[in-house]
Design an enzyme around this catalytic site. Structure first.
Site, PDB file in Angstrom:
ATOM      1  N   TYR A   1      -2.806   6.790   2.929  1.00 29.92           N
ATOM      2  CA  TYR A   1      -1.604   7.607   2.739  1.00 29.92           C
ATOM      3  C   TYR A   1      -2.042   8.973   2.197  1.00 29.92           C
ATOM      4  CZ  TYR A   1       2.426   9.559   0.370  1.00 29.92           C
ATOM      5  OH  TYR A   1       3.397  10.416  -0.077  1.00 29.92           O
TER       6      TYR A   1
ATOM      7  N   ARG B   1       9.261   3.158 -23.850  1.00 32.09           N
ATOM      8  CA  ARG B   1       8.070   3.468 -23.048  1.00 32.09           C
ATOM      9  C   ARG B   1       7.135   2.258 -23.061  1.00 32.09           C
ATOM     10  NH1 ARG B   1       4.240   5.560 -25.655  1.00 32.09           N
ATOM     11  NH2 ARG B   1       5.418   7.198 -26.689  1.00 32.09           N
TER      12      ARG B   1
ATOM     13  N   LYS C   1       9.331   1.447  -1.286  1.00 31.39           N
ATOM     14  CA  LYS C   1       9.395   1.047   0.113  1.00 31.39           C
ATOM     15  C   LYS C   1      10.063  -0.335   0.235  1.00 31.39           C
ATOM     16  CE  LYS C   1       7.482   4.973   0.527  1.00 31.39           C
ATOM     17  NZ  LYS C   1       6.307   5.188  -0.234  1.00 31.39           N
TER      18      LYS C   1
ATOM     19  N   ASP D   1      -3.728  -1.687  -1.665  1.00 31.83           N
ATOM     20  CA  ASP D   1      -2.376  -1.140  -1.587  1.00 31.83           C
ATOM     21  C   ASP D   1      -1.613  -1.999  -0.581  1.00 31.83           C
ATOM     22  OD1 ASP D   1      -0.062   0.296  -0.929  1.00 31.83           O
ATOM     23  OD2 ASP D   1      -0.998   2.214  -1.406  1.00 31.83           O
TER      24      ASP D   1
HETATM   25  O1  P1T Z   1       5.903   7.792  -2.969  1.00 32.93           O
HETATM   26  P1  P1T Z   1       5.358   6.907  -4.039  1.00 32.93           P
HETATM   27  O2  P1T Z   1       6.310   5.867  -4.521  1.00 32.93           O
HETATM   28  O3  P1T Z   1       4.719   7.683  -5.150  1.00 32.93           O
HETATM   29  O4  P1T Z   1       4.176   6.019  -3.361  1.00 32.93           O
HETATM   30  C1  P1T Z   1       3.024   6.574  -2.807  1.00 32.93           C
HETATM   31  C2  P1T Z   1       2.501   5.690  -1.715  1.00 32.93           C
HETATM   32  C3  P1T Z   1       1.442   4.836  -1.988  1.00 32.93           C
HETATM   33  N1  P1T Z   1       0.923   4.016  -1.041  1.00 32.93           N
HETATM   34  C4  P1T Z   1       1.422   3.997   0.204  1.00 32.93           C
HETATM   35  C5  P1T Z   1       0.810   3.090   1.224  1.00 32.93           C
HETATM   36  C6  P1T Z   1       2.493   4.808   0.543  1.00 32.93           C
HETATM   37  O5  P1T Z   1       2.963   4.743   1.799  1.00 32.93           O
HETATM   38  C7  P1T Z   1       3.050   5.695  -0.429  1.00 32.93           C
HETATM   39  C8  P1T Z   1       4.162   6.611  -0.099  1.00 32.93           C
HETATM   40  N2  P1T Z   1       4.340   6.859   1.262  1.00 32.93           N
HETATM   41  C9  P1T Z   1       5.278   7.655   1.823  1.00 32.93           C
HETATM   42  C10 P1T Z   1       6.160   8.373   1.118  1.00 32.93           C
HETATM   43  C11 P1T Z   1       5.307   7.682   3.301  1.00 32.93           C
HETATM   44  O6  P1T Z   1       6.295   8.127   3.901  1.00 32.93           O
HETATM   45  O7  P1T Z   1       4.315   7.247   3.890  1.00 32.93           O
END
Ligand code: P1T
Length: 390
Positions: free
Chosen positions: A108, A55, A206, A181
């Site tokens: 988001y 961890r 992503k 972000d």
């Molecule tokens: O899904 P996760 O890895 O927890 O990330 C969240 C997140 C944070 N910031 C942005 C700009 C994001 O687009 C996302 C996740 N977004 C999607 C799952 C989507 O389809 O837009």
């Protein structure tokens, strides 16, 4: 690759080499997946390489974190089990109950839900402001109370652009930090820390991972004080990725530059097709000269990215229908993978902002343009938009 060397190299060289030198015992060119929860100590406290418990640290994760720090030109990077886990850890590292945040008025949906529904009851206050409107951000700041100005640029899903340099100055003047972000741009297209931001957030699910096969998140920070706080909370809260997830994300980063260029090439072709299409009311893409953020995007981004949003002429039913009809574009949440995805933000990724200031238009469609043959993508959209079908 040494830190000094990695800072001097080009982006593509850093993407492939930074964070890891071939294994001293075996020469393994790629970081092994260290599937271990603990490490043998040479006498109590005699840690080999600082590793004590996975961890707190794991060599596969260390390689990923070193790579991310080099790509974003940050002092330290920290990997997490998801983008939201990274965000939660950041919030608890840098804010206390009673503090205030400025957030995008089109963030988001999951980020908004975290800040509003989890942060709210914990004692955090927030005000939405358009990231493209410096005066609105300035006005939303509560002097002495605002600890973070949090932006996405481009925003999800409306692709608004915030001027990172100007927003950093506004945040700093108010004694707050600027959090960017950078999920949509990826470190290849934009490096917010070099423009004055203090923390970069990624959903590495992503573009960083890039193959839709792993969920992950990251924080990359400038300044050792922030790094110490985030590092403490990463271990204390424990939302870390396992070694296999760290491996996959790191593998994805190696090809980020070539993938992003193809995502951008294909997105430009899709935009060319959509602009002026009789069934399309508006195309939203920062690369269009008509986009209100075009000039700022041209200054701070290398190219304009692989996400294209557009509004159709026939309202929500029309948008749902188009989402249902594509064949090469897969209907699904998420973005940034090699395959093209289509989604309806109002009913899918942004359902959690329905009824709030952040609600998205019901006739909006978001495309994550993949790296398939561009002509196939355009033909797929052409079929899906054909009038009188369905
Ligand atoms: O899904 P996760 O890895 O927890 O990330 C969240 C997140 C944070 N910031 C942005 C700009 C994001 O687009 C996302 C996740 N977004 C999607 C799952 C989507 O389809 O837009």
């Amino acid at each position: 690759m040494s830190q000094e060397h990695s800072q001097k190299s080009g982006f593509e060289t850093r993407a492939i080499h930074a964070g890891y030198d071939p294994d001293p015992t075996t020469g393994a060119v790629i970081p092994p997946i260290y599937a271990t929860s603990t490490y043998k100590q040479d006498g109590v406290g005699g840690l080999r390489g600082g590793y004590e418990y996975s961890r707190s640290g794991n060599p596969t994760r260390t390689a990923l974190e070193g790579n991310l720090a080099a790509l974003e030109e940050g002092d330290r990077a920290f990997a997490f089990a998801s983008g939201l886990a990274a965000e939660d850890t950041l919030l608890r590292s840098l804010t206390r109950p009673g503090d205030h945040l400025v957030i995008p008025d089109d963030a988001y949906g999951g980020t908004f839900r975290l800040i509003d529904k989890v942060g709210g009851p914990w004692g955090l206050e927030h005000s939405p402001a358009a990231v493209s409107d410096l005066d609105a951000v300035r006005a939303a700041i509560r002097p002495g109370k605002t600890k973070l100005v949090w932006i996405e640029t481009p925003t999800n899903p409306l692709l608004n652009i915030g001027d990172i340099e100007a927003l950093a100055a506004i945040a700093h003047q108010a004694g707050a930090l600027l959090v960017v972000d950078n999920t949509f741009a990826s470190p290849y297209l934009q490096q917010p820390l070099t423009l004055g931001a203090d923390v970069v957030v990624h959903s590495t699910t992503k573009y960083c991972g890039g193959h839709s096969d792993v969920v992950g998140g990251a924080l990359v920070v400038r300044g050792l004080e922030v790094a110490d706080k985030v590092g403490f909370h990463q271990n204390a809260m424990g939302a870390v990725p396992g070694p296999f997830d760290a491996f996959l994300t790191h593998r994805g980063l190696k090809t980020l530059a070539v993938r992003m260029d193809r995502h951008c090439d294909n997105a430009e072709k899709v935009v060319d097709f959509l602009v002026g299409h009789p069934q399309v009311a508006e195309v939203i893409y920062p690369g269009l000269e008509s986009h209100p953020g075009h000039e700022v995007a041209s200054r701070q981004m290398k190219r304009y990215g692989g996400i294209v949003s557009f509004r159709v002429t026939g309202g929500e039913e029309h948008a749902l229908d188009v989402c249902d009809r594509t064949e090469v574009f897969t209907l699904g949440e998420s973005l940034g993978g090699v395959e093209s995805l289509i989604e309806h933000p109002g009913r899918m990724t942004h359902a959690s902002v329905a009824g709030t200031d952040l609600e998205v238009p019901p006739d909006l469609i978001r495309l994550s343009v993949g790296i398939e043959t561009a002509e196939d993508l355009v033909a797929d959209l052409e079929r899906a938009l054909e009038p009188g079908r369905g």
